[in-house]
Design a protein around this motif. Structure first.
Motif, PDB file in Angstrom:
ATOM      1  N   PRO A  81       0.829  -1.208   0.000  1.00 16.90           N
ATOM      2  CA  PRO A  81       0.000   0.000   0.000  1.00 16.90           C
ATOM      3  C   PRO A  81       0.866   1.261   0.000  1.00 16.90           C
ATOM      4  CG  PRO A  81       0.175  -0.915   2.218  1.00 16.90           C
ATOM      5  CD  PRO A  81       0.841  -1.901   1.306  1.00 16.90           C
ATOM      6  N   GLY A  83       0.053   5.348   0.148  1.00 18.46           N
ATOM      7  CA  GLY A  83      -0.937   6.406   0.200  1.00 18.46           C
ATOM      8  C   GLY A  83      -0.651   7.487  -0.830  1.00 18.46           C
ATOM      9  N   THR A 159      -1.884  -1.626   9.583  1.00 12.88           N
ATOM     10  CA  THR A 159      -0.552  -1.050   9.796  1.00 12.88           C
ATOM     11  C   THR A 159      -0.401  -0.596  11.237  1.00 12.88           C
ATOM     12  OG1 THR A 159      -0.511  -0.344   7.508  1.00 12.88           O
ATOM     13  CG2 THR A 159       1.054   0.725   8.983  1.00 12.88           C
ATOM     14  N   LYS A 258       0.761  -5.373   9.682  1.00 13.21           N
ATOM     15  CA  LYS A 258       1.886  -4.813   8.903  1.00 13.21           C
ATOM     16  C   LYS A 258       2.742  -3.901   9.779  1.00 13.21           C
ATOM     17  CE  LYS A 258       2.900  -2.097   4.730  1.00 13.21           C
ATOM     18  NZ  LYS A 258       3.357  -0.769   5.113  1.00 13.21           N
ATOM     19  N   ASP A 313       8.583  -6.554   3.341  1.00 13.62           N
ATOM     20  CA  ASP A 313       8.848  -5.423   2.446  1.00 13.62           C
ATOM     21  C   ASP A 313       9.930  -4.544   3.037  1.00 13.62           C
ATOM     22  OD1 ASP A 313       7.784  -3.316   4.073  1.00 13.62           O
ATOM     23  OD2 ASP A 313       5.799  -3.462   3.147  1.00 13.62           O
ATOM     24  N   GLY A 315      12.802  -2.173   0.860  1.00  8.50           N
ATOM     25  CA  GLY A 315      14.093  -2.259   0.178  1.00  8.50           C
ATOM     26  C   GLY A 315      14.153  -3.194  -1.012  1.00  8.50           C
ATOM     27  N   ARG A 317      14.346  -4.164  -4.505  1.00  9.54           N
ATOM     28  CA  ARG A 317      14.639  -3.450  -5.758  1.00  9.54           C
ATOM     29  C   ARG A 317      15.006  -4.389  -6.901  1.00  9.54           C
ATOM     30  NH1 ARG A 317      12.687  -0.511  -2.784  1.00  9.54           N
ATOM     31  NH2 ARG A 317      13.478   1.423  -1.877  1.00  9.54           N
ATOM     32  N   GLY A 336       6.892  -1.255  -2.392  1.00  3.73           N
ATOM     33  CA  GLY A 336       6.261   0.052  -2.243  1.00  3.73           C
ATOM     34  C   GLY A 336       6.779   0.998  -3.305  1.00  3.73           C
ATOM     35  N   ARG A 337       7.989   1.525  -3.074  1.00  2.00           N
ATOM     36  CA  ARG A 337       8.498   2.534  -4.005  1.00  2.00           C
ATOM     37  C   ARG A 337       8.657   2.007  -5.430  1.00  2.00           C
ATOM     38  NH1 ARG A 337      11.375   3.164   0.622  1.00  2.00           N
ATOM     39  NH2 ARG A 337      11.350   5.168   1.715  1.00  2.00           N
TER      40      ARG A 337
HETATM   41  C1  LIG Z   1       4.857   7.086  -0.924  1.00  2.00           C
HETATM   42  C2  LIG Z   1       4.616   5.989   0.037  1.00  2.00           C
HETATM   43  C3  LIG Z   1       3.406   5.940   0.715  1.00  2.00           C
HETATM   44  C4  LIG Z   1       3.154   4.920   1.627  1.00  2.00           C
HETATM   45  N1  LIG Z   1       1.937   4.861   2.229  1.00  2.00           N
HETATM   46  C5  LIG Z   1       1.670   3.844   3.076  1.00  2.00           C
HETATM   47  C6  LIG Z   1       0.384   3.742   3.664  1.00  2.00           C
HETATM   48  O1  LIG Z   1      -0.496   4.560   3.416  1.00  2.00           O
HETATM   49  N2  LIG Z   1       0.169   2.703   4.511  1.00  2.00           N
HETATM   50  C7  LIG Z   1       1.144   1.778   4.799  1.00  2.00           C
HETATM   51  O2  LIG Z   1       0.906   0.862   5.569  1.00  2.00           O
HETATM   52  N3  LIG Z   1       2.363   1.848   4.227  1.00  2.00           N
HETATM   53  C8  LIG Z   1       2.636   2.851   3.370  1.00  2.00           C
HETATM   54  N4  LIG Z   1       3.866   2.918   2.786  1.00  2.00           N
HETATM   55  C9  LIG Z   1       4.858   1.883   3.083  1.00  2.00           C
HETATM   56  C10 LIG Z   1       4.760   0.726   2.087  1.00  2.00           C
HETATM   57  O3  LIG Z   1       3.578   0.008   2.246  1.00  2.00           O
HETATM   58  C11 LIG Z   1       5.925  -0.247   2.258  1.00  2.00           C
HETATM   59  O4  LIG Z   1       5.961  -0.716   3.578  1.00  2.00           O
HETATM   60  C12 LIG Z   1       7.276   0.352   1.913  1.00  2.00           C
HETATM   61  O5  LIG Z   1       7.166   1.260   0.851  1.00  2.00           O
HETATM   62  C13 LIG Z   1       8.221  -0.757   1.530  1.00  2.00           C
HETATM   63  O6  LIG Z   1       9.488  -0.273   1.245  1.00  2.00           O
HETATM   64  P1  LIG Z   1      10.002   0.021  -0.244  1.00  2.00           P
HETATM   65  O7  LIG Z   1       9.408   1.319  -0.628  1.00  2.00           O
HETATM   66  O8  LIG Z   1      11.479   0.102  -0.065  1.00  2.00           O
HETATM   67  O9  LIG Z   1       9.547  -1.112  -1.126  1.00  2.00           O
HETATM   68  C14 LIG Z   1       4.146   3.937   1.876  1.00  2.00           C
HETATM   69  C15 LIG Z   1       5.351   3.988   1.193  1.00  2.00           C
HETATM   70  C16 LIG Z   1       5.593   4.995   0.278  1.00  2.00           C
HETATM   71  C17 LIG Z   1       6.904   4.998  -0.456  1.00  2.00           C
END
Ligand SMILES: Cc1cc2nc3c(=O)[nH]c(=O)nc-3n(C[C@H](O)[C@H](O)[C@H](O)COP(=O)(O)O)c2cc1C
Length: 384
Positions: A81, A83, A159, A258, A313, A315, A317, A336-337
């Motif tokens: 997820p 946001g 979360t 989470k 999750d 990191g 890539r 995520g990213r």
């Molecule tokens: C822009 C952005 C918004 C996020 N929003 C949420 C969110 O609304 N709820 C949540 O549980 N995690 C959120 N996350 C965390 C992601 O679910 C995830 O745990 C995380 O991005 C994983 O790391 P990665 O970006 O290195 O893959 C967000 C991450 C990003 C980058």
């Protein structure tokens, strides 16, 4: 789309997103918290693990498919997820869901989304998961849980790693927040990114106005005003195990907690009725001294001992990162990213490109390590 064809890895996709997005939006998705140690450490955690490959072996028939919650998956990953995804690309939530469905993997919609969960369920379908931020107003929270359950959410990811807003100084500096604070710098920045301005913001404006938080009740969904940050709907700092039990009783589908990093918490969540945990430090976005998730994983895998589902999750890539996480006890990973940069760079085709890259890299990593199936990936492939 030539730009996407020139993306050969997730780092290329990140650069494409950086070109298209205003700086304030790019930094919101790209950066982390405080000194960004946790984000770097997540990567270093993966890099410390090396593979001791097996050969000679016939690896000509490789199968990346697996099952999660008794259902088939095209590969062992889901979309995490994120946001405000819909700010990066017009209705990015639909793009993410469509690409995930085509790849045979689940899409997790964030509470804070610009498209309502019901609409994604109706227009896309597939395996739809929902991420919940518990709000201080529990009644509105439980109503949302019932809403997404009725619309067919297979999994609820609750979360628990964000009891308070983390320190993300760049957002304040960039004027990025709720409500949006226009400054000379960010208005100039937006006007210098016409592909985003015309392709995303203008589309919303022509389609009824500023983007809205569509999973919020109507009176709280205007992201451009203070309504969206009403105290009843900010982060709750009192989400505890009894709350997990209450959510368990309300949501009929699978429940994942989470943001779990400690083995004892993983066990406690399972005892509270969860079906599994997401080992996550929010991509290093919350607690800057958080340990790397790949380092937290083995202890949690041992503590849960096959009784629940483990998703990792933070990191991810490369396909190799997926293989390492599976070897250390995860059933799947989520991104995520990586997939959000992809949506920002090119909408649905962008996300499809990212998922194709992950599939290709995982297949290559498996072949060169001597793993033919997901079941062949085990801890004895790895050394420190
Ligand atoms: C822009 C952005 C918004 C996020 N929003 C949420 C969110 O609304 N709820 C949540 O549980 N995690 C959120 N996350 C965390 C992601 O679910 C995830 O745990 C995380 O991005 C994983 O790391 P990665 O970006 O290195 O893959 C967000 C991450 C990003 C980058």
């Amino acid at each position: 789309m030539a730009a996407l064809d020139d993306c050969y890895n997730i780092a290329d996709i990140r650069r494409a997103a950086k070109r298209r997005l205003p700086k304030s939006l790019f930094e919101f998705i790209d950066r982390a918290t405080e000194d960004e140690l946790a984000m770097r450490n997540n990567r270093e955690g993966f890099e410390r693990w090396r593979v001791m490959p097996r050969a000679p072996l016939d690896v000509s028939k490789r199968d990346l498919s697996t099952t999660l919650f008794g259902k088939p998956m095209g590969m062992p990953m889901a979309i995490a997820p994120t946001g405000a995804a819909g700010l990066m690309w017009y209705e990015a939530e639909l793009c993410l869901a469509r690409a995930a469905k085509a790849a045979g993997i689940p899409y997790t919609m964030a509470t804070g989304s610009m498209v309502a969960f019901e609409r994604v369920a109706k227009e896309v379908g597939g395996r739809l998961w929902f991420q919940l931020y518990v709000w201080p107003d529990r009644q509105i929270t439980y109503d949302l849980v019932r809403r997404v359950a009725d619309a067919g959410a297979e999994v609820l990811q609750v979360t628990v790693d964000t009891p308070v807003a983390p320190n993300r100084e760049y957002n304040t500096r960039n004027g990025f927040g709720l409500p949006f604070r226009p400054t000379v710098a960010n208005v100039t920045d937006i006007s210098l990114h016409p592909r985003w301005l015309l392709g995303t913001l203008l589309k919303y404006l022509l389609d009824g106005g500023m983007p809205k938080l569509r999973n919020h009740p109507a009176e709280f969904n205007d992201a451009s005003t203070r309504a969206a940050i009403a105290p009843r709907l900010t982060l709750s700092d009192s989400v505890d195990l009894p709350e997990i039990r209450r959510l368990r009783a309300i949501f009929p589908g699978k429940l994942l907690v989470k943001g779990i990093m400690h083995p004892d918490d993983a066990v406690a969540c399972m005892e509270a009725g969860a079906d599994g945990v997401v080992v996550s430090n929010h991509g290093g976005r919350n607690l800057d001294a958080a340990m790397a998730t790949i380092d937290a994983l083995p202890g949690i895998a041992q503590a849960i001992g096959g009784r629940g589902t483990i998703i990792l999750d933070s990191g991810i890539r490369r396909g190799l990162d997926i293989m390492k996480a599976l070897a250390l006890g995860a059933n799947a990973v989520q991104t995520g990213r990586a997939t959000l940069w992809a949506a920002a760079a090119g909408g649905e085709p962008g996300v499809t490109r990212a998922l194709d890259l992950f599939r290709h890299e995982l297949s290559t990593a498996m072949a060169n390590s001597g793993a033919r199936t997901i079941g062949d990936i085990s801890a004895d492939l790895l050394v420190r």
